[in-house]
Write a protein that holds these residues in place. Structure first.
Motif, PDB file in Angstrom:
ATOM      1  N   SER A   1     -33.196 -46.214  23.700  1.00  0.00           N
ATOM      2  CA  SER A   1     -33.206 -45.407  22.473  1.00  0.00           C
ATOM      3  C   SER A   1     -34.605 -45.354  21.854  1.00  0.00           C
ATOM      4  CB  SER A   1     -32.210 -45.993  21.465  1.00  0.00           C
ATOM      5  OG  SER A   1     -32.564 -47.331  21.138  1.00  0.00           O
TER       6      SER A   1
ATOM      7  N   ARG B   1     -36.341 -42.317  23.396  1.00  0.00           N
ATOM      8  CA  ARG B   1     -35.510 -41.126  23.589  1.00  0.00           C
ATOM      9  C   ARG B   1     -36.153 -39.866  23.017  1.00  0.00           C
ATOM     10  NH1 ARG B   1     -29.858 -42.814  22.395  1.00  0.00           N
ATOM     11  NH2 ARG B   1     -30.228 -43.840  24.401  1.00  0.00           N
ATOM     12  N   LYS B   2     -36.738 -39.972  21.834  1.00  0.00           N
ATOM     13  CA  LYS B   2     -37.334 -38.796  21.206  1.00  0.00           C
ATOM     14  C   LYS B   2     -38.543 -38.299  21.989  1.00  0.00           C
ATOM     15  CE  LYS B   2     -35.785 -39.919  16.511  1.00  0.00           C
ATOM     16  NZ  LYS B   2     -36.206 -40.262  15.147  1.00  0.00           N
ATOM     17  N   GLN B   3     -39.410 -39.246  22.411  1.00  0.00           N
ATOM     18  CA  GLN B   3     -40.564 -38.846  23.221  1.00  0.00           C
ATOM     19  C   GLN B   3     -40.112 -38.179  24.514  1.00  0.00           C
ATOM     20  OE1 GLN B   3     -40.342 -41.906  21.598  1.00  0.00           O
ATOM     21  NE2 GLN B   3     -42.293 -42.973  21.794  1.00  0.00           N
TER      22      GLN B   3
ATOM     23  N   CYS C   1     -37.292 -36.664  25.190  1.00  0.00           N
ATOM     24  CA  CYS C   1     -36.692 -35.354  24.918  1.00  0.00           C
ATOM     25  C   CYS C   1     -37.780 -34.292  24.752  1.00  0.00           C
ATOM     26  CB  CYS C   1     -35.830 -35.435  23.666  1.00  0.00           C
ATOM     27  SG  CYS C   1     -35.017 -33.881  23.226  1.00  0.00           S
ATOM     28  N   VAL C   2     -38.842 -34.632  24.022  1.00  0.00           N
ATOM     29  CA  VAL C   2     -39.956 -33.696  23.832  1.00  0.00           C
ATOM     30  C   VAL C   2     -40.643 -33.410  25.161  1.00  0.00           C
ATOM     31  CG1 VAL C   2     -42.266 -33.451  22.832  1.00  0.00           C
ATOM     32  CG2 VAL C   2     -40.364 -34.247  21.418  1.00  0.00           C
TER      33      VAL C   2
ATOM     34  N   ARG D   1     -39.391 -30.062  16.418  1.00  0.00           N
ATOM     35  CA  ARG D   1     -39.294 -31.369  17.065  1.00  0.00           C
ATOM     36  C   ARG D   1     -40.589 -31.922  17.658  1.00  0.00           C
ATOM     37  NH1 ARG D   1     -34.959 -33.977  15.165  1.00  0.00           N
ATOM     38  NH2 ARG D   1     -33.089 -32.665  15.257  1.00  0.00           N
TER      39      ARG D   1
ATOM     40  N   PHE E   1     -42.977 -40.917  16.292  1.00  0.00           N
ATOM     41  CA  PHE E   1     -41.602 -40.762  16.751  1.00  0.00           C
ATOM     42  C   PHE E   1     -40.668 -41.810  16.153  1.00  0.00           C
ATOM     43  CE2 PHE E   1     -43.828 -38.399  20.034  1.00  0.00           C
ATOM     44  CZ  PHE E   1     -42.995 -37.304  20.197  1.00  0.00           C
ATOM     45  N   GLN E   2     -41.207 -42.987  15.902  1.00  0.00           N
ATOM     46  CA  GLN E   2     -40.374 -44.058  15.350  1.00  0.00           C
ATOM     47  C   GLN E   2     -40.283 -44.003  13.837  1.00  0.00           C
ATOM     48  OE1 GLN E   2     -38.612 -45.774  17.426  1.00  0.00           O
ATOM     49  NE2 GLN E   2     -39.656 -44.707  19.100  1.00  0.00           N
TER      50      GLN E   2
END
Length: 502
Positions: free
Chosen positions: A278, A281-283, A285-286, A463, A479-480
């Motif tokens: 987790s 996850r954001k990195q 996804c980008v 995003r 991102f965090q």
């Protein structure tokens, strides 16, 4: 003060980018001589075609089979195009292993064996069964390019100074489009794109591999790999000085020491752990969405099938129009090199994706009304050229190097491998299925890309953060949603310097 740009750094970036040049050459070489290669396929398979297909050789009288079966030829031609990304899909998962097992330089050196093998298969295609040897050669070359397209941005990203990281990272894409342009020019009928020399055209990429193999031993290994992965501080220090000249390396070593200590505190980030984590996850996804936006923008439909698209748009000399696309492609990649560290990654992605979306609408309108209004063919051509311009401003170069910016040394190889897999898979889907989409949708074939580009533009707007001029730690903090780590100052810096020197 260290020198930001030195001769050694320029040489290393140039030599690494030769792998990207080979990628671009392999990407574009299949386009211009399409009919010539299909003629040889037809002859070897005993298929019938009418004289319009090849007037000079009148295949309708020389080929024995009286029953036309163009679907078989379409299938083999689609495989010739699509087996290139299939090889890339398979090898993309091995990027991290190759990069860490023997290092970036030795990894690129060993990979050239694959490139030479693939070029020999295609170059000798006339001596065997042309369609089988070309498909096999394209698959091997794709396997090479899948690894190279991961290693080259990784190496350049690790050796580039922060100030020029975007510009030097963009050179990967510049080399790709230069390779595409070279292949398109050499693919002209008066040069190599003719019935006598088409196999030489396909096999010529091996020459690039030979040149790179001769020059790679002159390039230093990545200092980050030497220090963070292998723990060889002295060798990393020597490598830094070769890249930046004689200077105090303490600052760079401190930065790598901090990253190394953070890496040692956590387990090795494998591919499956990266997917489940987790934290990243954001990195991830980008990174994956940007790679999807690059391929599903429709750009490879232009690169692979532009000759046919221009022909349907009413262009009398579609091959020369395709070369014009290659020239525009290269010019606007150079524009991106200048802009990326000034304007920023996010801004250029938004401009590029939004502009491509509007151009795809223009292409659709031009194709639909080309027989109603004579000037619509000019609209189609203008839209195609602008489509390529907007692509090279942002969606072309940025996804390749931004992955190295979004992830630190630990998860970076796995992230690049996953992004490469995503890129090559979508590349395969476009290469394999676009002819069938074209048959099904006809003049409305670019409507699909209009919808996709609009979605990618919205995603980038909401995003994707700006990474220009930021360290890996600062980017992770974006991102965090944490505060950017404060600079190490005072006694802490002195202590770190002492530890590094010790």
């Amino acid at each position: 003060m260290e020198k930001q740009l030195t001769g050694t750094l320029a040489l290393a970036v140039f030599v690494a980018a030769l792998g990207s040049l080979q990628y671009g050459y392999s990407l574009g070489v299949i386009n211009a001589p399409q009919k010539v290669i299909q003629t040889h396929y037809a002859r070897s398979m005993g298929l019938y075609f009418d004289a319009e297909f090849d007037e000079e050789r009148n295949l309708s009288t020389t080929l024995p089979n009286p029953d036309p079966n163009p679907s078989i030829l379409t299938m083999y031609w689609s495989l010739s195009v699509a087996m290139f990304p299939v090889g890339g899909i398979i090898s993309s998962f091995l990027v991290g292993f190759v990069a860490d097992f023997r290092g970036r330089i030795k990894g690129m050196l060993v990979l050239n064996i694959l490139a030479i093998m693939g070029s020999l298969l295609m170059g000798l295609a006339k001596l065997g069964t042309p369609h089988i040897m070309v498909i096999a050669g394209r698959a091997v070359m794709g396997f090479y390019c899948g690894l190279s397209s991961g290693l080259v941005p990784m190496y350049i990203g690790e050796i580039a100074p922060v100030k020029y990281r975007g510009a030097l990272g963009t050179l990967h894409q510049l080399a790709i489009v230069t390779g595409i342009l070279i292949s398109q020019v050499l693919g002209l009928d008066i040069l190599l794109g003719n019935p006598e020399l088409w196999n030489v055209l396909l096999g010529l990429s091996g020459a690039i591999a030979v040149l790179q193999s001769l020059l790679l031993p002159l390039c230093p290994e990545s200092p980050r790999y030497l220090y963070i992965k292998l723990g060889k501080k002295e060798e990393a220090c020597k490598s830094l000085k070769r890249f930046k000249g004689e200077y105090d390396t303490t600052k760079d070593l401190v930065e790598m020491q901090v990253e190394k200590e953070a890496l040692e505190k956590e387990e090795k980030i494998s591919l499956f752990r990266l997917i489940r984590s987790s934290i990243y996850r954001k990195q991830l996804c980008v990174a994956l969405t940007l790679h999807l936006s690059q391929q599903f923008s429709g750009i490879n439909a232009i690169f692979y099938y532009s000759t046919g698209i221009f022909q349907r748009a009413g262009v009398s000399q579609p091959v020369y129009a395709t070369i014009g696309v290659g020239v525009v492609n290269m010019i606007f990649t150079l524009v991106s090199v200048v802009l990326v560290d000034r304007t920023g990654r996010r801004t250029l992605m938004l401009i590029g994706l939004g502009g491509m979306c509007l151009c795809a609408v223009g292409m659709t309108v031009g194709l639909v009304y080309q027989f109603t209004f004579s000037w619509m063919s000019y609209l189609s051509m203008t839209a195609i050229f602008l489509f390529v311009c907007f692509f090279e401003i942002g969606p072309g170069p940025i996804p390749w190097f931004i992955v190295a910016e979004l992830f630190s040394q630990g998860p970076r190889p796995a992230a690049i491998a996953l992004a490469g897999f995503c890129n090559w898979t979508s590349n395969f889907i476009i290469g394999m299925f676009f002819p069938y989409i074209e048959e099904l949708c006809g003049q409305y074939m670019f409507i699909i890309f209009v919808v996709l580009l609009f979605g990618f533009t919205l995603f980038t707007c909401f995003r994707v953060p700006e990474t220009k001029g930021k360290t890996f730690e600062e980017i992770a903090a974006l991102f965090q949603k944490e505060r950017v780590p404060r600079p190490v100052v005072g006694t802490e810096l002195e202590q770190l310097k002492g530890d590094t020197v010790a």
